[in-house]
Each structure stands twice: as C-alpha cells, then as structure tokens.
Design a protein around this motif. Structure first.
Motif, PDB file in Angstrom:
ATOM      1  N   ALA A   1      34.959  41.254  37.123  1.00 12.79           N
ATOM      2  CA  ALA A   1      34.347  40.651  38.118  1.00 12.79           C
ATOM      3  C   ALA A   1      34.646  39.256  38.505  1.00 12.79           C
ATOM      4  O   ALA A   1      35.054  38.567  37.576  1.00 12.79           O
ATOM      5  CB  ALA A   1      32.719  40.972  37.928  1.00 12.79           C
ATOM      6  N   SER A   2      34.844  38.887  39.786  1.00 11.39           N
ATOM      7  CA  SER A   2      35.225  37.653  40.230  1.00 11.39           C
ATOM      8  C   SER A   2      34.159  36.752  40.241  1.00 11.39           C
ATOM      9  O   SER A   2      34.216  35.544  40.242  1.00 11.39           O
ATOM     10  CB  SER A   2      35.927  37.891  41.528  1.00 11.39           C
ATOM     11  OG  SER A   2      34.964  38.099  42.465  1.00 11.39           O
TER      12      SER A   2
ATOM     13  N   GLN B   1      45.010  42.673  41.124  1.00 16.55           N
ATOM     14  CA  GLN B   1      45.180  44.271  40.572  1.00 16.55           C
ATOM     15  C   GLN B   1      45.076  43.695  38.684  1.00 16.55           C
ATOM     16  O   GLN B   1      44.847  44.740  38.374  1.00 16.55           O
ATOM     17  CB  GLN B   1      46.527  44.561  40.841  1.00 16.55           C
ATOM     18  CG  GLN B   1      46.460  44.994  42.267  1.00 16.55           C
ATOM     19  CD  GLN B   1      45.552  46.263  42.497  1.00 16.55           C
ATOM     20  OE1 GLN B   1      45.836  47.249  41.960  1.00 16.55           O
ATOM     21  NE2 GLN B   1      44.486  46.052  43.168  1.00 16.55           N
ATOM     22  N   ARG B   2      45.717  42.564  38.475  1.00 21.75           N
ATOM     23  CA  ARG B   2      45.600  42.269  36.954  1.00 21.75           C
ATOM     24  C   ARG B   2      44.148  42.293  36.579  1.00 21.75           C
ATOM     25  O   ARG B   2      44.142  42.183  35.129  1.00 21.75           O
ATOM     26  CB  ARG B   2      46.419  40.764  36.703  1.00 21.75           C
ATOM     27  CG  ARG B   2      45.346  39.652  37.330  1.00 21.75           C
ATOM     28  CD  ARG B   2      46.149  38.515  36.838  1.00 21.75           C
ATOM     29  NE  ARG B   2      45.342  37.192  37.260  1.00 21.75           N
ATOM     30  CZ  ARG B   2      45.592  36.277  37.844  1.00 21.75           C
ATOM     31  NH1 ARG B   2      46.926  35.957  38.162  1.00 21.75           N
ATOM     32  NH2 ARG B   2      44.780  35.534  38.352  1.00 21.75           N
ATOM     33  N   ASP B   3      43.272  42.179  37.059  1.00 24.74           N
ATOM     34  CA  ASP B   3      41.806  42.383  36.805  1.00 24.74           C
ATOM     35  C   ASP B   3      41.264  43.650  36.401  1.00 24.74           C
ATOM     36  O   ASP B   3      40.343  43.923  35.788  1.00 24.74           O
ATOM     37  CB  ASP B   3      40.958  41.622  37.616  1.00 24.74           C
ATOM     38  CG  ASP B   3      41.221  39.897  38.276  1.00 24.74           C
ATOM     39  OD1 ASP B   3      41.633  39.438  37.184  1.00 24.74           O
ATOM     40  OD2 ASP B   3      40.820  39.689  39.234  1.00 24.74           O
TER      41      ASP B   3
ATOM     42  N   ARG C   1      44.029  39.623  48.421  1.00 24.08           N
ATOM     43  CA  ARG C   1      44.122  38.401  49.410  1.00 24.08           C
ATOM     44  C   ARG C   1      44.402  37.204  48.357  1.00 24.08           C
ATOM     45  O   ARG C   1      43.841  37.276  47.347  1.00 24.08           O
ATOM     46  CB  ARG C   1      42.781  38.272  49.738  1.00 24.08           C
ATOM     47  CG  ARG C   1      42.301  39.361  50.958  1.00 24.08           C
ATOM     48  CD  ARG C   1      41.385  38.763  51.869  1.00 24.08           C
ATOM     49  NE  ARG C   1      41.267  39.695  53.043  1.00 24.08           N
ATOM     50  CZ  ARG C   1      40.246  39.741  53.621  1.00 24.08           C
ATOM     51  NH1 ARG C   1      39.107  39.140  53.464  1.00 24.08           N
ATOM     52  NH2 ARG C   1      40.336  40.544  54.708  1.00 24.08           N
ATOM     53  N   PRO C   2      45.357  36.527  48.921  1.00 21.64           N
ATOM     54  CA  PRO C   2      45.877  35.221  48.214  1.00 21.64           C
ATOM     55  C   PRO C   2      44.479  34.525  47.920  1.00 21.64           C
ATOM     56  O   PRO C   2      43.816  33.983  48.889  1.00 21.64           O
ATOM     57  CB  PRO C   2      46.706  34.700  49.285  1.00 21.64           C
ATOM     58  CG  PRO C   2      47.144  35.702  50.243  1.00 21.64           C
ATOM     59  CD  PRO C   2      45.869  36.619  50.307  1.00 21.64           C
ATOM     60  N   ASN C   3      44.628  33.997  46.698  1.00 19.88           N
ATOM     61  CA  ASN C   3      43.532  33.035  46.186  1.00 19.88           C
ATOM     62  C   ASN C   3      42.076  33.382  46.516  1.00 19.88           C
ATOM     63  O   ASN C   3      41.206  32.718  46.639  1.00 19.88           O
ATOM     64  CB  ASN C   3      43.635  31.519  46.840  1.00 19.88           C
ATOM     65  CG  ASN C   3      44.903  31.053  46.688  1.00 19.88           C
ATOM     66  OD1 ASN C   3      45.550  31.101  45.560  1.00 19.88           O
ATOM     67  ND2 ASN C   3      45.639  30.365  47.702  1.00 19.88           N
ATOM     68  N   GLN C   4      41.983  34.678  46.575  1.00 20.15           N
ATOM     69  CA  GLN C   4      40.408  35.231  46.845  1.00 20.15           C
ATOM     70  C   GLN C   4      40.217  36.532  46.008  1.00 20.15           C
ATOM     71  O   GLN C   4      41.197  37.393  45.991  1.00 20.15           O
ATOM     72  CB  GLN C   4      40.522  35.640  48.333  1.00 20.15           C
ATOM     73  CG  GLN C   4      39.829  34.678  49.189  1.00 20.15           C
ATOM     74  CD  GLN C   4      39.473  35.183  50.446  1.00 20.15           C
ATOM     75  OE1 GLN C   4      40.038  36.006  51.166  1.00 20.15           O
ATOM     76  NE2 GLN C   4      38.289  34.808  51.399  1.00 20.15           N
TER      77      GLN C   4
ATOM     78  N   ASN D   1      42.340  32.293  36.869  1.00 21.88           N
ATOM     79  CA  ASN D   1      43.074  32.130  35.892  1.00 21.88           C
ATOM     80  C   ASN D   1      42.550  32.218  34.561  1.00 21.88           C
ATOM     81  O   ASN D   1      43.314  32.393  33.232  1.00 21.88           O
ATOM     82  CB  ASN D   1      43.962  30.677  35.709  1.00 21.88           C
ATOM     83  CG  ASN D   1      44.714  30.325  36.986  1.00 21.88           C
ATOM     84  OD1 ASN D   1      45.422  31.250  37.460  1.00 21.88           O
ATOM     85  ND2 ASN D   1      44.552  29.271  37.627  1.00 21.88           N
ATOM     86  N   GLU D   2      41.328  32.264  34.728  1.00 26.91           N
ATOM     87  CA  GLU D   2      40.589  32.655  33.322  1.00 26.91           C
ATOM     88  C   GLU D   2      40.275  33.983  32.997  1.00 26.91           C
ATOM     89  O   GLU D   2      40.430  34.677  31.951  1.00 26.91           O
ATOM     90  CB  GLU D   2      39.054  31.783  33.449  1.00 26.91           C
ATOM     91  CG  GLU D   2      38.359  31.695  32.084  1.00 26.91           C
ATOM     92  CD  GLU D   2      37.212  30.836  32.166  1.00 26.91           C
ATOM     93  OE1 GLU D   2      36.696  30.738  30.924  1.00 26.91           O
ATOM     94  OE2 GLU D   2      37.059  30.370  32.914  1.00 26.91           O
TER      95      GLU D   2
END
Length: 157
Positions: free
Chosen positions: A46-47, A31-33, A24-27, A140-141
């Motif tokens: 984790a977000s 996949q890079r995580d 979801r955009p900006n949420q 971004n972190e």
C-alpha cells in the motif's frame, strides 16, 4: 440485488490503473509494489502506511467492483486466498506478532477508494493500529517490503 454506489461522476479508479499497468510519476503505487497477481486478484504494498505497521498490503479484484455488494463470490474467494498467502509471507518475513485484515464499504464505513480492497496489516504488540492515522509512504521504502514478500511468495506460494 440492490447496488450501493458512491463513486463520483467521472471517477478514475487508481486500483484499475494498477491492474492495467498505468503508473503516474511520483504518485501512488508502482508496478514494483505488486507482490502477487493471478487471473482474479492483485496484491501490492500500500502507498498509505500506519506508523507502526509499515509494509501493509492491499488485495484487490482485477475487475472493477466498487464494494462488497458487487463482489462476486469467486472473486471474494480468490481475494481471501491471496490475503492468506500474504499473511503467511508477512509472518515469516516481517516477523510480526499477528495479522489483521479489514475492509471498508461506503462513506460511513470509511471506504475512500471506490474499488473493493482488503487490507492486510502486520501487527505487533502495542502497535496502536486503530489509534493512529495512515500517511503517504516513501515510494523508495516500499521496494524493501515488496521484495521480501514477493520472494517468499515465489518460493512458497
């Protein structure tokens, strides 16, 4: 066996989205995580982060199981193998003092996503993990932590 389910009617599972590659955009998680994936389990940064334990990881089964009551033993074993791999990667790359894992079931057990998941936290002396609250991380972190763990797992896993 009795099944204990608490997911609401029409629940859209965010962890199933991660496994299937839907972002979801900006949420939430991207996949890079993702730092590890096999036939049974996926591990990702984790977000939601705790202030003194940044870069913590969630390990989930690739198939949807709401909680520990539904989780088959073969998935549990693979999840714990992945968690152990993540723990070694954290110790070497984050230079943390210790590792904690925790897992929640049902509302009174603080489960808030209705898909089994195991937390793997980097721990530091006097980090007050259990006295602080998690908050949304900066998307971004997360790649900074994800790349460290992914690289270690590629080289050592």
């Amino acid at each position: 066996m009795k099944i204990y389910s608490h997911k609401p009617e029409g629940y859209e599972c965010p962890f199933c989205r991660i496994v299937s590659g839907i972002e979801r955009p900006n949420q939430g998680t991207k996949q890079r995580d993702i730092i590890f994936h096999n036939e049974y389990a996926t591990a990702f940064i984790a977000s939601k982060w705790w202030p003194n334990n940044k870069g913590h990881v969630l390990v989930i089964p690739n198939q949807h199981f709401e909680n520990i009551y539904e989780l088959p033993a073969e998935y549990a074993a693979e999840i714990h193998k992945a968690a152990q791999l993540v723990a070694f990667a954290m110790k070497d790359t984050y230079k943390c003092d210790e590792i904690s894992t925790r897992q929640h079931n049902e509302p009174a057990g603080n489960q808030d996503v209705w898909h089994y998941h195991l937390h793997v936290y980097p721990r530091y002396e006097n980090d007050n993990l259990y006295m602080t609250k998690g908050q949304q991380s900066d998307p971004n972190e997360r790649p900074f932590y994800g790349e460290k763990l992914r690289s270690w797992i590629r080289e050592n896993g």
